[in-house]
Design a protein around this motif. Structure first.
Motif, PDB file in Angstrom:
ATOM      1  N   SER A 411     -53.670 -15.987 -33.166  1.00  9.52           N
ATOM      2  CA  SER A 411     -54.649 -16.566 -32.261  1.00  9.52           C
ATOM      3  C   SER A 411     -55.107 -15.518 -31.259  1.00  9.52           C
ATOM      4  CB  SER A 411     -54.052 -17.759 -31.505  1.00  9.52           C
ATOM      5  OG  SER A 411     -53.731 -18.814 -32.386  1.00  9.52           O
ATOM      6  N   LEU A 412     -56.389 -15.542 -30.940  1.00  2.99           N
ATOM      7  CA  LEU A 412     -56.987 -14.637 -29.976  1.00  2.99           C
ATOM      8  C   LEU A 412     -57.626 -15.448 -28.858  1.00  2.99           C
ATOM      9  CD1 LEU A 412     -58.616 -12.316 -32.645  1.00  2.99           C
ATOM     10  CD2 LEU A 412     -56.620 -11.742 -31.255  1.00  2.99           C
ATOM     11  N   VAL A 413     -57.936 -14.789 -27.754  1.00  9.40           N
ATOM     12  CA  VAL A 413     -58.521 -15.452 -26.578  1.00  9.40           C
ATOM     13  C   VAL A 413     -57.604 -16.592 -26.139  1.00  9.40           C
ATOM     14  CG1 VAL A 413     -60.710 -16.188 -25.572  1.00  9.40           C
ATOM     15  CG2 VAL A 413     -60.737 -15.056 -27.781  1.00  9.40           C
ATOM     16  N   SER A 418     -55.028 -22.210 -21.813  1.00  7.60           N
ATOM     17  CA  SER A 418     -56.193 -22.399 -22.681  1.00  7.60           C
ATOM     18  C   SER A 418     -56.182 -23.767 -23.352  1.00  7.60           C
ATOM     19  CB  SER A 418     -56.242 -21.314 -23.754  1.00  7.60           C
ATOM     20  OG  SER A 418     -56.410 -20.039 -23.175  1.00  7.60           O
ATOM     21  N   LYS A 419     -57.259 -24.489 -23.194  1.00  6.65           N
ATOM     22  CA  LYS A 419     -57.413 -25.755 -23.891  1.00  6.65           C
ATOM     23  C   LYS A 419     -58.076 -25.557 -25.244  1.00  6.65           C
ATOM     24  CE  LYS A 419     -57.637 -28.522 -19.665  1.00  6.65           C
ATOM     25  NZ  LYS A 419     -56.265 -29.058 -19.858  1.00  6.65           N
ATOM     26  N   ARG A 420     -58.590 -24.360 -25.478  1.00  3.84           N
ATOM     27  CA  ARG A 420     -59.112 -23.978 -26.792  1.00  3.84           C
ATOM     28  C   ARG A 420     -58.927 -22.469 -26.947  1.00  3.84           C
ATOM     29  NH1 ARG A 420     -63.977 -25.333 -24.043  1.00  3.84           N
ATOM     30  NH2 ARG A 420     -64.021 -27.341 -25.105  1.00  3.84           N
ATOM     31  N   ILE A 424     -57.123 -17.052 -36.599  1.00  3.01           N
ATOM     32  CA  ILE A 424     -57.347 -16.576 -37.962  1.00  3.01           C
ATOM     33  C   ILE A 424     -56.123 -17.016 -38.757  1.00  3.01           C
ATOM     34  CG2 ILE A 424     -57.593 -14.514 -39.403  1.00  3.01           C
ATOM     35  CD1 ILE A 424     -58.949 -13.209 -36.914  1.00  3.01           C
ATOM     36  N   VAL A 425     -56.316 -17.969 -39.634  1.00  2.00           N
ATOM     37  CA  VAL A 425     -55.206 -18.655 -40.289  1.00  2.00           C
ATOM     38  C   VAL A 425     -55.136 -18.262 -41.762  1.00  2.00           C
ATOM     39  CG1 VAL A 425     -54.216 -20.901 -40.867  1.00  2.00           C
ATOM     40  CG2 VAL A 425     -55.413 -20.584 -38.686  1.00  2.00           C
ATOM     41  N   PHE A 426     -53.954 -17.875 -42.191  1.00  2.00           N
ATOM     42  CA  PHE A 426     -53.714 -17.544 -43.600  1.00  2.00           C
ATOM     43  C   PHE A 426     -53.277 -18.839 -44.287  1.00  2.00           C
ATOM     44  CE2 PHE A 426     -53.534 -13.769 -41.179  1.00  2.00           C
ATOM     45  CZ  PHE A 426     -53.961 -12.741 -41.993  1.00  2.00           C
ATOM     46  N   ASN A 427     -54.265 -19.516 -44.827  1.00  2.00           N
ATOM     47  CA  ASN A 427     -54.059 -20.874 -45.296  1.00  2.00           C
ATOM     48  C   ASN A 427     -53.693 -20.914 -46.778  1.00  2.00           C
ATOM     49  OD1 ASN A 427     -54.335 -23.778 -44.546  1.00  2.00           O
ATOM     50  ND2 ASN A 427     -55.759 -23.744 -46.278  1.00  2.00           N
ATOM     51  N   PRO A 428     -52.637 -21.627 -47.163  1.00  2.00           N
ATOM     52  CA  PRO A 428     -52.341 -21.802 -48.594  1.00  2.00           C
ATOM     53  C   PRO A 428     -53.280 -22.844 -49.190  1.00  2.00           C
ATOM     54  CG  PRO A 428     -50.705 -22.944 -47.263  1.00  2.00           C
ATOM     55  CD  PRO A 428     -51.615 -22.236 -46.298  1.00  2.00           C
ATOM     56  N   GLU A 429     -54.195 -22.402 -50.045  1.00  2.00           N
ATOM     57  CA  GLU A 429     -55.082 -23.335 -50.735  1.00  2.00           C
ATOM     58  C   GLU A 429     -54.309 -24.124 -51.780  1.00  2.00           C
ATOM     59  OE1 GLU A 429     -58.829 -23.299 -50.018  1.00  2.00           O
ATOM     60  OE2 GLU A 429     -57.602 -22.687 -48.304  1.00  2.00           O
ATOM     61  N   GLU A 439     -60.308 -21.073 -37.092  1.00  2.00           N
ATOM     62  CA  GLU A 439     -60.111 -22.365 -36.457  1.00  2.00           C
ATOM     63  C   GLU A 439     -60.192 -22.242 -34.939  1.00  2.00           C
ATOM     64  OE1 GLU A 439     -56.805 -24.642 -37.781  1.00  2.00           O
ATOM     65  OE2 GLU A 439     -57.018 -24.063 -39.896  1.00  2.00           O
ATOM     66  N   GLU A 440     -60.733 -23.267 -34.322  1.00  2.00           N
ATOM     67  CA  GLU A 440     -60.664 -23.387 -32.872  1.00  2.00           C
ATOM     68  C   GLU A 440     -59.525 -24.354 -32.578  1.00  2.00           C
ATOM     69  OE1 GLU A 440     -63.802 -23.969 -29.260  1.00  2.00           O
ATOM     70  OE2 GLU A 440     -63.525 -25.710 -30.569  1.00  2.00           O
ATOM     71  N   GLU A 441     -58.427 -23.830 -32.049  1.00  2.00           N
ATOM     72  CA  GLU A 441     -57.251 -24.646 -31.791  1.00  2.00           C
ATOM     73  C   GLU A 441     -57.152 -25.001 -30.309  1.00  2.00           C
ATOM     74  OE1 GLU A 441     -53.808 -24.133 -34.685  1.00  2.00           O
ATOM     75  OE2 GLU A 441     -54.246 -22.058 -34.084  1.00  2.00           O
ATOM     76  N   GLY A 442     -56.136 -25.754 -29.969  1.00  2.00           N
ATOM     77  CA  GLY A 442     -55.952 -26.227 -28.607  1.00  2.00           C
ATOM     78  C   GLY A 442     -56.370 -27.679 -28.486  1.00  2.00           C
TER      79      GLY A 442
END
Length: 517
Positions: A411-413, A418-420, A424-429, A439-442
Motif C-alpha cells: 500500500s502507498l499513500v 488514512s481513511k483511504r 497494488i495487490v498480487f491477487n490469485p485469480e 485497489e483503494e483500501e481503507g
C-alpha cells in the motif's frame, strides 16, 4: 489481536500491526518514524522529473526513440503537450537524449508545427532512421481543416545532418490515396527489411478495417505501396507500430487503441512472413504468449523501442489523472488523459521468444545506498507499516507464500490516520494464475479500481516473488521475477508511509531494502 512489534534500523522504523476484523477498533499505532510522525501528508509532484522524465513545462506524449550511431546515445523525440495547447497548431516534436535510459538532457523543440492552414498544423508520432550522413524523421501531419488540405492526416519528412537543425521536405507527402483512409493515416515506422530496402508501416484503415499499410523505398524518398502488412483483429486499431529483430525473432510492438484494452502489446514470428500471418485468421489469432502479448497496464502507453546493439529499451508515457484523482484511470469506455511522464523499461527476451519488461539497470544504479530491514513474517490479515518515502524511491524484497492462494500486496499513500490509501495487490485469480490489481483500501475506499489492473501471469511453482518497486513522485513501476511489469500513477506517494500487507494465509518477507535518491 497480535502484539505490535517495532523494528528500528538506523533512521528507519517498521511497525507490524494486525488488521482489525469486522467490528474491531483500529489498532493504536505507537511507533515513530524518522520524521517523528506517521500520519498522512498532502504531497505534490515536482515540476520537473528526471527518472521518469517530465519537462518543467508540459508533458510527454508519444515517444519516438532512436539510437544515434554518431553520438552513441539514445535520442527520444516526443510530442510536447503544453496544456492548454493552441487550438489548431499543437504537439510540436521535442526531444531528450540519454546514454542509459535513467537520466535525460533536454534538446528542446526540433520540429515545429506548421501554420494552421498547412497539413502539418498539428504533429503526430513517427520514427527516425540514419542513412549516409543524414537523419530522416518521418512523422504524422495532422491537418486542422481537411477540406482545405485534402487530407486529414499524411506522412511527412524532416531531415537533419546534426540532429539539431531540421528541414521539412514539403515535396514528400505520403497519403492514403484512394486505398486507405484520408483521416486516419499516421504513426509511420521505418525499418530496414531482409531485402535490403527500407520499409514503412503506417497505421490506417481500408474499407473500414484497421490495417498496417506497408510502403517500400530504396532511397527513403521515393515510396511505393507494398499492400497490407497486417490486418488488425476485430474492431481494433494498432497505433504507434514498432518493428525490430531481436535474436532469432521478429517483433511487432503496437499500442491497442480500443478503450477496453488501451495497452502496449506485441506479436512475434521467426520470419517477417510468419509475423504478418499472426492475424491472418481472426478466428485463430497467433498470440505470442498466454496473455495476448500484453506488456504492461493501462498506465503505460505508446511504447516504442530502440537498441544500442546490446540492450533494447522501451519508452512510453504514463498518463496523468484528471484532478490528480487516483481513481480517474480511464476505465472503459473512457480513456486516460493523454500524455504524462516518459517511462523507460528494459526488454527481456525469454527462451521461447516471448517478451516482458524489466527494470532499467541504470535506474537501479541511481540508488546506491539502501536501508536494509530484517526479515519478517506476516501471518493472517496483517500489515507492516513502513517509514516515509522520499520523492524518488527504490524498494526491493522477496515474498515467499505458503499457498498458491495467499493474497498479498503493498500500500502507498498510507498514514496511520488514512481513511483511504492505494494498494497494488498480487491477487490469485485461481491456483495457477495471478494478476496485479489496483485497489483503494481503507474505511472510505471503494476497493477494486477497474481499468488499471495488470495482466495474468503464472503463479510461481516455488511461491517466490522477487519484487522491485521504483517511484518517481507519482509514477510507480513494479517488476516481478523478470516476467511482469506494472506501471501506474498514484498521487501522494512522496513523503508518506507505505506498507506490505497479508490478506490471509502467511507470507515471509526477506531481503527488504529501501533506497531514496
Amino acid at each position: 489481536m497480535m502484539n505490535r512489534t517495532i523494528f528500528s534500523i538506523a533512521t528507519l522504523a517498521v511497525a507490524l500491526i494486525a488488521l482489525p476484523a469486522c467490528g474491531d477498533e483500529d489498532p493504536v499505532l505507537t511507533h515513530r518514524d524518522w520524521e517523528g510522525t506517521d500520519t498522512y501528508y498532502a504531497s505534490t509532484d515536482a515540476q520537473k522529473q528526471d527518472i521518469y522524465y517530465k519537462p518543467y513545462v508540459g508533458y510527454v506524449g508519444d515517444p519516438m526513440p532512436f539510437y544515434d550511431p554518431v553520438a552513441g546515445d539514445f535520442k527520444i523525440m516526443y510530442l510536447q503537450d503544453f496544456r492548454p495547447n493552441p487550438v489548431a497548431t499543437y504537439h510540436p516534436i521535442w526531444a531528450v537524449s540519454t546514454a542509459d535510459a535513467a537520466s535525460y538532457t533536454s534538446l528542446g523543440e526540433l520540429i515545429p508545427c506548421g501554420a494552421a492552414t498547412e497539413i502539418d498544423a498539428a504533429l503526430g508520432t513517427g520514427s527516425t532512421i540514419y542513412h549516409e550522413g543524414v537523419y530522416y524523421t518521418f512523422y504524422t501531419a495532422h491537418s486542422a481543416d481537411a477540406s482545405v488540405t485534402g487530407f486529414g492526416e499524411a506522412v511527412m519528412l524532416a531531415t537533419s545532418t546534426d540532429f539539431k537543425t531540421w528541414t521539412k521536405d514539403r515535396s514528400l507527402l505520403i497519403t492514403g490515396g484512394d486505398t486507405y483512409s484520408r483521416t486516419d493515416f499516421r504513426d509511420p515506422f521505418v525499418f530496414e527489411g531482409e531485402d535490403g530496402k527500407f520499409h514503412m508501416l503506417v497505421s490506417t484503415t481500408s474499407n473500414g478495417k484497421g490495417v498496417l499499410a506497408e510502403f517500400v523505398s530504396s532511397d527513403l524518398r521515393s515510396w511505393s505501396s507494398a499492400g497490407v502488412f497486417m490486418t488488425m483483429v476485430w474492431d481494433r486499431f494498432y497505433e504507434c507500430p514498432d518493428l525490430f529483430k531481436m535474436g532469432d525473432w521478429w517483433y511487432l510492438v503496437y499500442s491497442e487503441m480500443h478503450s477496453a484494452i488501451r495497452r502496449v502489446q506485441y506479436f512475434k514470428g521467426r520470419t517477417l512472413d510468419e509475423l504478418r500471418a499472426c492475424t491472418a485468421d481472426e478466428g485463430a489469432v497467433v498470440w505470442p504468449d498466454s496473455h495476448e502479448g500484453f506488456l504492461n497496464s493501462r498506465g503505460f502507453y505508446a511504447g516504442k523501442t530502440a537498441s544500442d546493439g546490446t540492450d533494447r529499451y522501451m519508452w512510453g508515457w504514463c498518463p496523468t489523472r484528471s484532478g490528480n484523482n487516483n481513481l480517474n484511470v480511464g476505465a472503459a469506455p473512457s480513456e486516460p488523459e493523454w500524455a504524462g511522464n516518459l517511462v523507460a523499461h528494459k526488454l527481456v527476451q525469454h527462451p521461447d521468444g516471448s517478451l516482458s519488461l524489466g527494470e532499467v539497470p541504470a535506474i537501479a544504479g541511481l540508488f546506491a545506498q539502501a536501508e536494509t530491514i530484517p526479515d519478517f513474517t506476516l501471518p493472517g490479515d496483517s500489515y507492516s507499516l513502513m517509514s516515509r518515502l522520499g520523492a524518488e524511491n527504490r524498494i526491493s524484497f522477496t515474498v515467499t507464500t505458503r499457498s498458491a492462494t495467499d493474497r498479498f500486496g503493498i500500500s502507498l499513500v498510507r498514514g496511520s490516520d488514512s481513511k483511504r490509501y492505494y494498494s497494488i495487490v498480487f491477487n490469485p485469480e485461481n491456483e495457477s494464475t495471478r494478476k496485479i490489481n489496483f485497489e483503494e483500501e481503507g474505511e472510505e475506499g471503494i476497493g477494486f479500481v477497474a481499468g488499471i489492473d495488470g495482466y495474468p501471469f503464472p503463479t510461481p511453482s516455488d511461491g517466490v516473488y522477487r519484487i522491485t518497486v521504483v517511484t518517481d513522485n507519482s509514477v510507480v513501476s513494479v517488476y516481478v521475477n523478470d516476467e511482469v511489469a506494472y506501471t501506474n500513477r498514484i498521487y501522494g506517494i512522496a513523503r508518506n508511509c507505505w506498507s506490505i500487507n497479508s490478506y490471509g494465509g502467511e507470507i515471509a518477507i526477506t531481503g527488504l531494502k529501501v533506497s531514496k535518491k
